[in-house]
Design a protein around this motif. Structure first.
Motif, PDB file in Angstrom:
ATOM      1  N   GLY A   1     -11.699  -9.133   9.649  1.00  0.00           N
ATOM      2  CA  GLY A   1     -11.414  -7.859   9.004  1.00  0.00           C
ATOM      3  C   GLY A   1      -9.994  -7.720   8.484  1.00  0.00           C
ATOM      4  N   TRP A   2      -9.209  -8.788   8.564  1.00  0.00           N
ATOM      5  CA  TRP A   2      -7.832  -8.707   8.093  1.00  0.00           C
ATOM      6  C   TRP A   2      -7.281 -10.089   7.776  1.00  0.00           C
ATOM      7  CZ3 TRP A   2      -3.716 -11.173  10.486  1.00  0.00           C
ATOM      8  CH2 TRP A   2      -3.966 -11.695  11.747  1.00  0.00           C
ATOM      9  N   GLU A   3      -6.239 -10.100   6.982  1.00  0.00           N
ATOM     10  CA  GLU A   3      -5.408 -11.282   6.765  1.00  0.00           C
ATOM     11  C   GLU A   3      -4.014 -10.780   6.419  1.00  0.00           C
ATOM     12  OE1 GLU A   3      -6.905 -13.587   3.448  1.00  0.00           O
ATOM     13  OE2 GLU A   3      -7.277 -11.794   2.268  1.00  0.00           O
ATOM     14  N   GLU A   4      -3.020 -11.387   7.010  1.00  0.00           N
ATOM     15  CA  GLU A   4      -1.637 -11.008   6.700  1.00  0.00           C
ATOM     16  C   GLU A   4      -1.067 -12.103   5.809  1.00  0.00           C
ATOM     17  OE1 GLU A   4       2.179  -8.920   8.829  1.00  0.00           O
ATOM     18  OE2 GLU A   4       0.740  -9.953  10.096  1.00  0.00           O
ATOM     19  N   LEU A   5      -0.792 -11.736   4.581  1.00  0.00           N
ATOM     20  CA  LEU A   5      -0.425 -12.693   3.548  1.00  0.00           C
ATOM     21  C   LEU A   5       1.070 -12.698   3.287  1.00  0.00           C
ATOM     22  CD1 LEU A   5      -3.277 -11.592   1.138  1.00  0.00           C
ATOM     23  CD2 LEU A   5      -3.303 -13.593   2.648  1.00  0.00           C
ATOM     24  N   VAL A   6       1.594 -13.884   2.993  1.00  0.00           N
ATOM     25  CA  VAL A   6       3.004 -14.061   2.668  1.00  0.00           C
ATOM     26  C   VAL A   6       3.066 -14.899   1.394  1.00  0.00           C
ATOM     27  CG1 VAL A   6       5.202 -15.042   3.425  1.00  0.00           C
ATOM     28  CG2 VAL A   6       3.653 -14.028   5.102  1.00  0.00           C
ATOM     29  N   ALA A   7       3.904 -14.518   0.473  1.00  0.00           N
ATOM     30  CA  ALA A   7       4.116 -15.302  -0.744  1.00  0.00           C
ATOM     31  C   ALA A   7       5.536 -15.862  -0.696  1.00  0.00           C
ATOM     32  CB  ALA A   7       3.907 -14.448  -1.984  1.00  0.00           C
ATOM     33  N   PRO A   8       5.718 -17.072  -0.172  1.00  0.00           N
ATOM     34  CA  PRO A   8       7.074 -17.593   0.035  1.00  0.00           C
ATOM     35  C   PRO A   8       7.871 -17.803  -1.239  1.00  0.00           C
ATOM     36  CG  PRO A   8       5.452 -19.305   0.431  1.00  0.00           C
ATOM     37  CD  PRO A   8       4.691 -18.021   0.221  1.00  0.00           C
ATOM     38  N   THR A   9       7.207 -17.893  -2.391  1.00  0.00           N
ATOM     39  CA  THR A   9       7.960 -18.129  -3.616  1.00  0.00           C
ATOM     40  C   THR A   9       8.397 -16.839  -4.300  1.00  0.00           C
ATOM     41  OG1 THR A   9       5.909 -18.284  -4.868  1.00  0.00           O
ATOM     42  CG2 THR A   9       6.843 -20.350  -4.051  1.00  0.00           C
ATOM     43  N   VAL A  10       7.950 -15.682  -3.782  1.00  0.00           N
ATOM     44  CA  VAL A  10       8.389 -14.410  -4.340  1.00  0.00           C
ATOM     45  C   VAL A  10       9.600 -13.950  -3.530  1.00  0.00           C
ATOM     46  CG1 VAL A  10       7.774 -12.010  -4.788  1.00  0.00           C
ATOM     47  CG2 VAL A  10       6.070 -13.811  -5.091  1.00  0.00           C
ATOM     48  N   THR A  11      10.688 -13.674  -4.215  1.00  0.00           N
ATOM     49  CA  THR A  11      11.927 -13.286  -3.545  1.00  0.00           C
ATOM     50  C   THR A  11      12.496 -12.038  -4.200  1.00  0.00           C
ATOM     51  OG1 THR A  11      13.309 -14.562  -5.051  1.00  0.00           O
ATOM     52  CG2 THR A  11      12.456 -15.733  -3.104  1.00  0.00           C
ATOM     53  N   VAL A  12      13.550 -11.518  -3.615  1.00  0.00           N
ATOM     54  CA  VAL A  12      14.244 -10.383  -4.225  1.00  0.00           C
ATOM     55  C   VAL A  12      14.724 -10.774  -5.619  1.00  0.00           C
ATOM     56  CG1 VAL A  12      16.296  -8.924  -4.078  1.00  0.00           C
ATOM     57  CG2 VAL A  12      14.872  -9.264  -2.059  1.00  0.00           C
ATOM     58  N   ASP A  13      15.177 -12.015  -5.800  1.00  0.00           N
ATOM     59  CA  ASP A  13      15.607 -12.458  -7.133  1.00  0.00           C
ATOM     60  C   ASP A  13      14.451 -12.393  -8.124  1.00  0.00           C
ATOM     61  OD1 ASP A  13      18.235 -12.927  -6.409  1.00  0.00           O
ATOM     62  OD2 ASP A  13      17.920 -15.051  -6.003  1.00  0.00           O
ATOM     63  N   THR A  14      13.246 -12.783  -7.677  1.00  0.00           N
ATOM     64  CA  THR A  14      12.062 -12.685  -8.536  1.00  0.00           C
ATOM     65  C   THR A  14      11.876 -11.242  -8.973  1.00  0.00           C
ATOM     66  OG1 THR A  14      10.996 -14.480  -7.301  1.00  0.00           O
ATOM     67  CG2 THR A  14       9.572 -13.106  -8.677  1.00  0.00           C
ATOM     68  N   PHE A  15      11.944 -10.327  -8.005  1.00  0.00           N
ATOM     69  CA  PHE A  15      11.786  -8.911  -8.325  1.00  0.00           C
ATOM     70  C   PHE A  15      12.851  -8.461  -9.325  1.00  0.00           C
ATOM     71  CE2 PHE A  15      13.395  -4.654  -7.642  1.00  0.00           C
ATOM     72  CZ  PHE A  15      12.318  -3.938  -8.147  1.00  0.00           C
ATOM     73  N   MET A  16      14.092  -8.843  -9.121  1.00  0.00           N
ATOM     74  CA  MET A  16      15.171  -8.399 -10.013  1.00  0.00           C
ATOM     75  C   MET A  16      14.954  -8.912 -11.444  1.00  0.00           C
ATOM     76  SD  MET A  16      16.974  -6.347  -8.289  1.00  0.00           S
ATOM     77  CE  MET A  16      18.427  -6.157  -9.321  1.00  0.00           C
ATOM     78  N   HIS A  17      14.448 -10.136 -11.591  1.00  0.00           N
ATOM     79  CA  HIS A  17      14.162 -10.661 -12.930  1.00  0.00           C
ATOM     80  C   HIS A  17      13.027  -9.879 -13.594  1.00  0.00           C
ATOM     81  CE1 HIS A  17      16.989 -13.933 -12.799  1.00  0.00           C
ATOM     82  NE2 HIS A  17      16.464 -14.396 -11.672  1.00  0.00           N
ATOM     83  N   ILE A  18      11.971  -9.591 -12.839  1.00  0.00           N
ATOM     84  CA  ILE A  18      10.855  -8.824 -13.382  1.00  0.00           C
ATOM     85  C   ILE A  18      11.317  -7.420 -13.763  1.00  0.00           C
ATOM     86  CG2 ILE A  18       8.629  -7.762 -12.789  1.00  0.00           C
ATOM     87  CD1 ILE A  18       8.084 -10.349 -11.147  1.00  0.00           C
ATOM     88  N   LEU A  19      12.165  -6.805 -12.932  1.00  0.00           N
ATOM     89  CA  LEU A  19      12.693  -5.476 -13.247  1.00  0.00           C
ATOM     90  C   LEU A  19      13.516  -5.510 -14.531  1.00  0.00           C
ATOM     91  CD1 LEU A  19      13.028  -2.507 -12.404  1.00  0.00           C
ATOM     92  CD2 LEU A  19      15.043  -3.231 -11.085  1.00  0.00           C
ATOM     93  N   ALA A  20      14.327  -6.543 -14.717  1.00  0.00           N
ATOM     94  CA  ALA A  20      15.145  -6.655 -15.929  1.00  0.00           C
ATOM     95  C   ALA A  20      14.253  -6.765 -17.162  1.00  0.00           C
ATOM     96  CB  ALA A  20      16.076  -7.864 -15.828  1.00  0.00           C
ATOM     97  N   ILE A  21      13.178  -7.545 -17.054  1.00  0.00           N
ATOM     98  CA  ILE A  21      12.246  -7.665 -18.188  1.00  0.00           C
ATOM     99  C   ILE A  21      11.595  -6.317 -18.464  1.00  0.00           C
ATOM    100  CG2 ILE A  21      10.060  -8.694 -18.932  1.00  0.00           C
ATOM    101  CD1 ILE A  21      10.974 -11.228 -17.318  1.00  0.00           C
ATOM    102  N   PHE A  22      11.124  -5.653 -17.421  1.00  0.00           N
ATOM    103  CA  PHE A  22      10.494  -4.344 -17.597  1.00  0.00           C
ATOM    104  C   PHE A  22      11.450  -3.353 -18.246  1.00  0.00           C
ATOM    105  CE2 PHE A  22       9.604  -0.038 -16.075  1.00  0.00           C
ATOM    106  CZ  PHE A  22       8.308   0.129 -16.562  1.00  0.00           C
ATOM    107  N   ASN A  23      12.682  -3.318 -17.762  1.00  0.00           N
ATOM    108  CA  ASN A  23      13.659  -2.377 -18.314  1.00  0.00           C
ATOM    109  C   ASN A  23      13.994  -2.666 -19.771  1.00  0.00           C
ATOM    110  OD1 ASN A  23      13.803  -0.782 -16.035  1.00  0.00           O
ATOM    111  ND2 ASN A  23      15.502  -1.936 -15.157  1.00  0.00           N
ATOM    112  N   ALA A  24      13.826  -3.918 -20.202  1.00  0.00           N
ATOM    113  CA  ALA A  24      14.118  -4.287 -21.586  1.00  0.00           C
ATOM    114  C   ALA A  24      12.977  -3.936 -22.543  1.00  0.00           C
ATOM    115  CB  ALA A  24      14.417  -5.782 -21.663  1.00  0.00           C
ATOM    116  N   LEU A  25      11.811  -3.620 -22.006  1.00  0.00           N
ATOM    117  CA  LEU A  25      10.660  -3.285 -22.850  1.00  0.00           C
ATOM    118  C   LEU A  25      10.865  -1.942 -23.538  1.00  0.00           C
ATOM    119  CD1 LEU A  25       7.732  -4.232 -20.443  1.00  0.00           C
ATOM    120  CD2 LEU A  25       8.467  -5.497 -22.480  1.00  0.00           C
TER     121      LEU A  25
END
Length: 137
Positions: free
Chosen positions: A101-125
């Motif tokens: 009934g559950w799984e606890e998932l981790v994405a080791p390749t997603v980091t705060v830096d990944t988030f900051m890059h995606i945010l920069a792209i979003f803000n540029a749209l």
């Protein structure tokens, strides 16, 4: 979904004392970010501080891991929990659909830096793209 959540709780050997906070409102004015993390807990097996977001949908989109990293950034800048050692998505479904009934998932390749890059792209749209809604036609 309740049985899955209970199974997760029991397998993690969690107690009330391990839970640092639930439904944590977070914000970071300098980046115009805000959100609510579902739970921050101390893993009794490792002592790690874990920020987890509970998801009950049939699937877990990759954007949930980016969201978790945004929560980590906001929580660490606020200093409320010290360092967040691990970010997870706890996927809860009926036991008939998901083993235990559950799984606890981790994405080791997603980091705060990944988030900051995606945010920069979003803000540029352009505004029109950010506000686009598919009307289904």
């Amino acid at each position: 979904h309740n049985q899955g959540l209970l199974n997760w709780w029991e397998e993690r050997n969690l107690t009330k004392q391990d839970i640092l906070a639930c439904e944590v409102p977070l914000f970071l004015p300098r980046l115009e970010l805000a959100g609510t993390a579902d739970m921050v807990y101390v893993d009794p097996g490792t002592g790690a501080t874990v920020l987890t977001d509970l998801k009950t949908g049939r699937t877990v989109p990759w954007t949930n891991f980016v969201q978790g990293e945004a929560y980590k950034l906001m929580a660490e800048e606020a200093g409320t929990f010290g360092t967040i050692d691990k970010v997870t998505v706890t996927h809860v479904r009926p036991v008939a659909e998901l083993d235990k009934g559950w799984e606890e998932l981790v994405a080791p390749t997603v980091t705060v830096d990944t988030f900051m890059h995606i945010l920069a792209i979003f803000n540029a749209l352009p505004h029109e793209i950010k506000e686009y809604e598919d009307d289904g036609e």
